[in-house]
Design an enzyme around this catalytic site. Structure first.
Site, PDB file in Angstrom:
ATOM      1  N   ARG A 203       0.811  -1.236   0.000  1.00 26.63           N
ATOM      2  CA  ARG A 203       0.000   0.000   0.000  1.00 26.63           C
ATOM      3  C   ARG A 203       0.845   1.288   0.000  1.00 26.63           C
ATOM      4  O   ARG A 203       0.341   2.361   0.332  1.00 26.63           O
ATOM      5  CB  ARG A 203      -0.965   0.052   1.209  1.00 26.63           C
ATOM      6  CG  ARG A 203      -1.929  -1.142   1.307  1.00 26.63           C
ATOM      7  CD  ARG A 203      -3.004  -1.064   0.224  1.00 26.63           C
ATOM      8  NE  ARG A 203      -4.114  -1.972   0.453  1.00 26.63           N
ATOM      9  CZ  ARG A 203      -4.338  -3.105  -0.229  1.00 26.63           C
ATOM     10  NH1 ARG A 203      -3.509  -3.481  -1.187  1.00 26.63           N
ATOM     11  NH2 ARG A 203      -5.395  -3.846   0.024  1.00 26.63           N
ATOM     12  N   LEU A 204       2.134   1.165  -0.353  1.00 27.43           N
ATOM     13  CA  LEU A 204       2.969   2.368  -0.425  1.00 27.43           C
ATOM     14  C   LEU A 204       2.951   2.877  -1.878  1.00 27.43           C
ATOM     15  O   LEU A 204       3.923   2.755  -2.618  1.00 27.43           O
ATOM     16  CB  LEU A 204       4.393   2.051   0.052  1.00 27.43           C
ATOM     17  CG  LEU A 204       5.189   3.261   0.550  1.00 27.43           C
ATOM     18  CD1 LEU A 204       4.505   3.944   1.735  1.00 27.43           C
ATOM     19  CD2 LEU A 204       6.608   2.838   0.947  1.00 27.43           C
TER      20      LEU A 204
END
Ligand SMILES: Cc1cc2nc3c(=O)[nH]c(=O)nc-3n(C[C@H](O)[C@H](O)[C@H](O)COP(=O)(O)O)c2cc1C
Length: 231
Positions: A203-204
């Site tokens: 999720r970066l």
């Protein structure tokens, strides 16, 4: 879906390639067009991008209440994305009252999305007429048969109106067989901001945004300031 209403059981890790500043030009048009082209090719070759031009379009009504629906983006050039629709539809009326829009192209299988926010401009009649004449006969008849977003008693009434329109304007195979309805047209979103989102591991994600500095097209570096947002 589980019994407690929670949706989706699989957590998909987004493994896209991301988007770096080096891949993001000073003006957004080229990279947006490249992403669209890649989505179209992928849809053709792998079948997992069924409608690559599907554009979610958000509007607000006169009371400030938001609304959203999907249309097909029919143009994307330096002035912004454009689509065709009924001018008396809910969105047509909302845009007449408050000519602002937000829109998003989303390609989940590619871990990519594009967002636009900006001003809504009605398309000129010349463009509307040219596009209308390029549509299949059935679509041109439907544009007459449907008072988009108005209530109808049932499917039968709609089909009867369609048949009446077919009789009135029979198909001779000519683009001008069916006149352009007065209530049919389109809108362009002239962006004040554009964001490209690229989903990455853990999720970066990458989010590169272009904010408008002044007048100019999506291809004019002087009109935009590029930045990055946290995911
Ligand atoms: C994939 C897809 C493409 C669509 N394309 C269009 C379109 O190009 N123009 C349009 O007016 N409606 C299109 N629709 C229907 C709209 O989503 C919506 O139902 C309709 O425009 C009425 O919206 P409104 O009542 O908010 O004005 C499409 C729907 C889907 C799911």
């Amino acid at each position: 879906m589980s019994t407690d209403g929670r949706t989706g059981s699989d957590r998909v890790d987004y493994t896209g390639e991301g988007l770096s500043e080096a891949q993001a030009p000073d003006a957004p048009l080229l990279v947006v067009q490249a992403w669209l082209d890649e989505a179209i090719v992928r849809g053709r070759e792998r079948g997992d991008v069924p409608e690559p031009t599907a554009l979610s379009v958000a509007t607000v009504d006169a009371d400030g209440m938001p609304d959203v629906r999907t249309v097909l983006m029919r143009y994307l050039d330096a002035t912004g994305p454009a689509f065709f629709t009924g001018l008396s539809s809910a969105k047509g009326r909302q845009l007449a009252a408050r000519p602002v829009m937000a829109a998003a192209l989303t390609w989940p299988s590619m871990f990519r999305a594009v967002r636009f926010r900006g001003q809504a401009h009605q398309l000129d009649r010349g463009l509307v007429t040219d596009y209308f004449r390029s549509r299949p006969y059935g679509s041109r008849i439907s544009a007459h048969a449907s008072a988009q977003s108005s209530p109808v008693a049932g499917r039968a009434e709609l089909e009867q109106t369609y048949r009446d329109c077919e009789q009135r304007w029979p198909d001779h195979g000519d683009p001008e067989d069916v006149p352009v309805p007065e209530h049919w047209g389109g809108f362009r979103l002239v962006p004040d901001s554009v964001e490209l989102w690229a989903g990455r591991r853990g999720r970066l994600h990458d989010r590169i945004v272009w904010d408008r500095l002044g007048p100019g097209g999506l291809d004019d570096p002087a009109a935009w300031r590029r930045g990055r947002l946290q995911p």
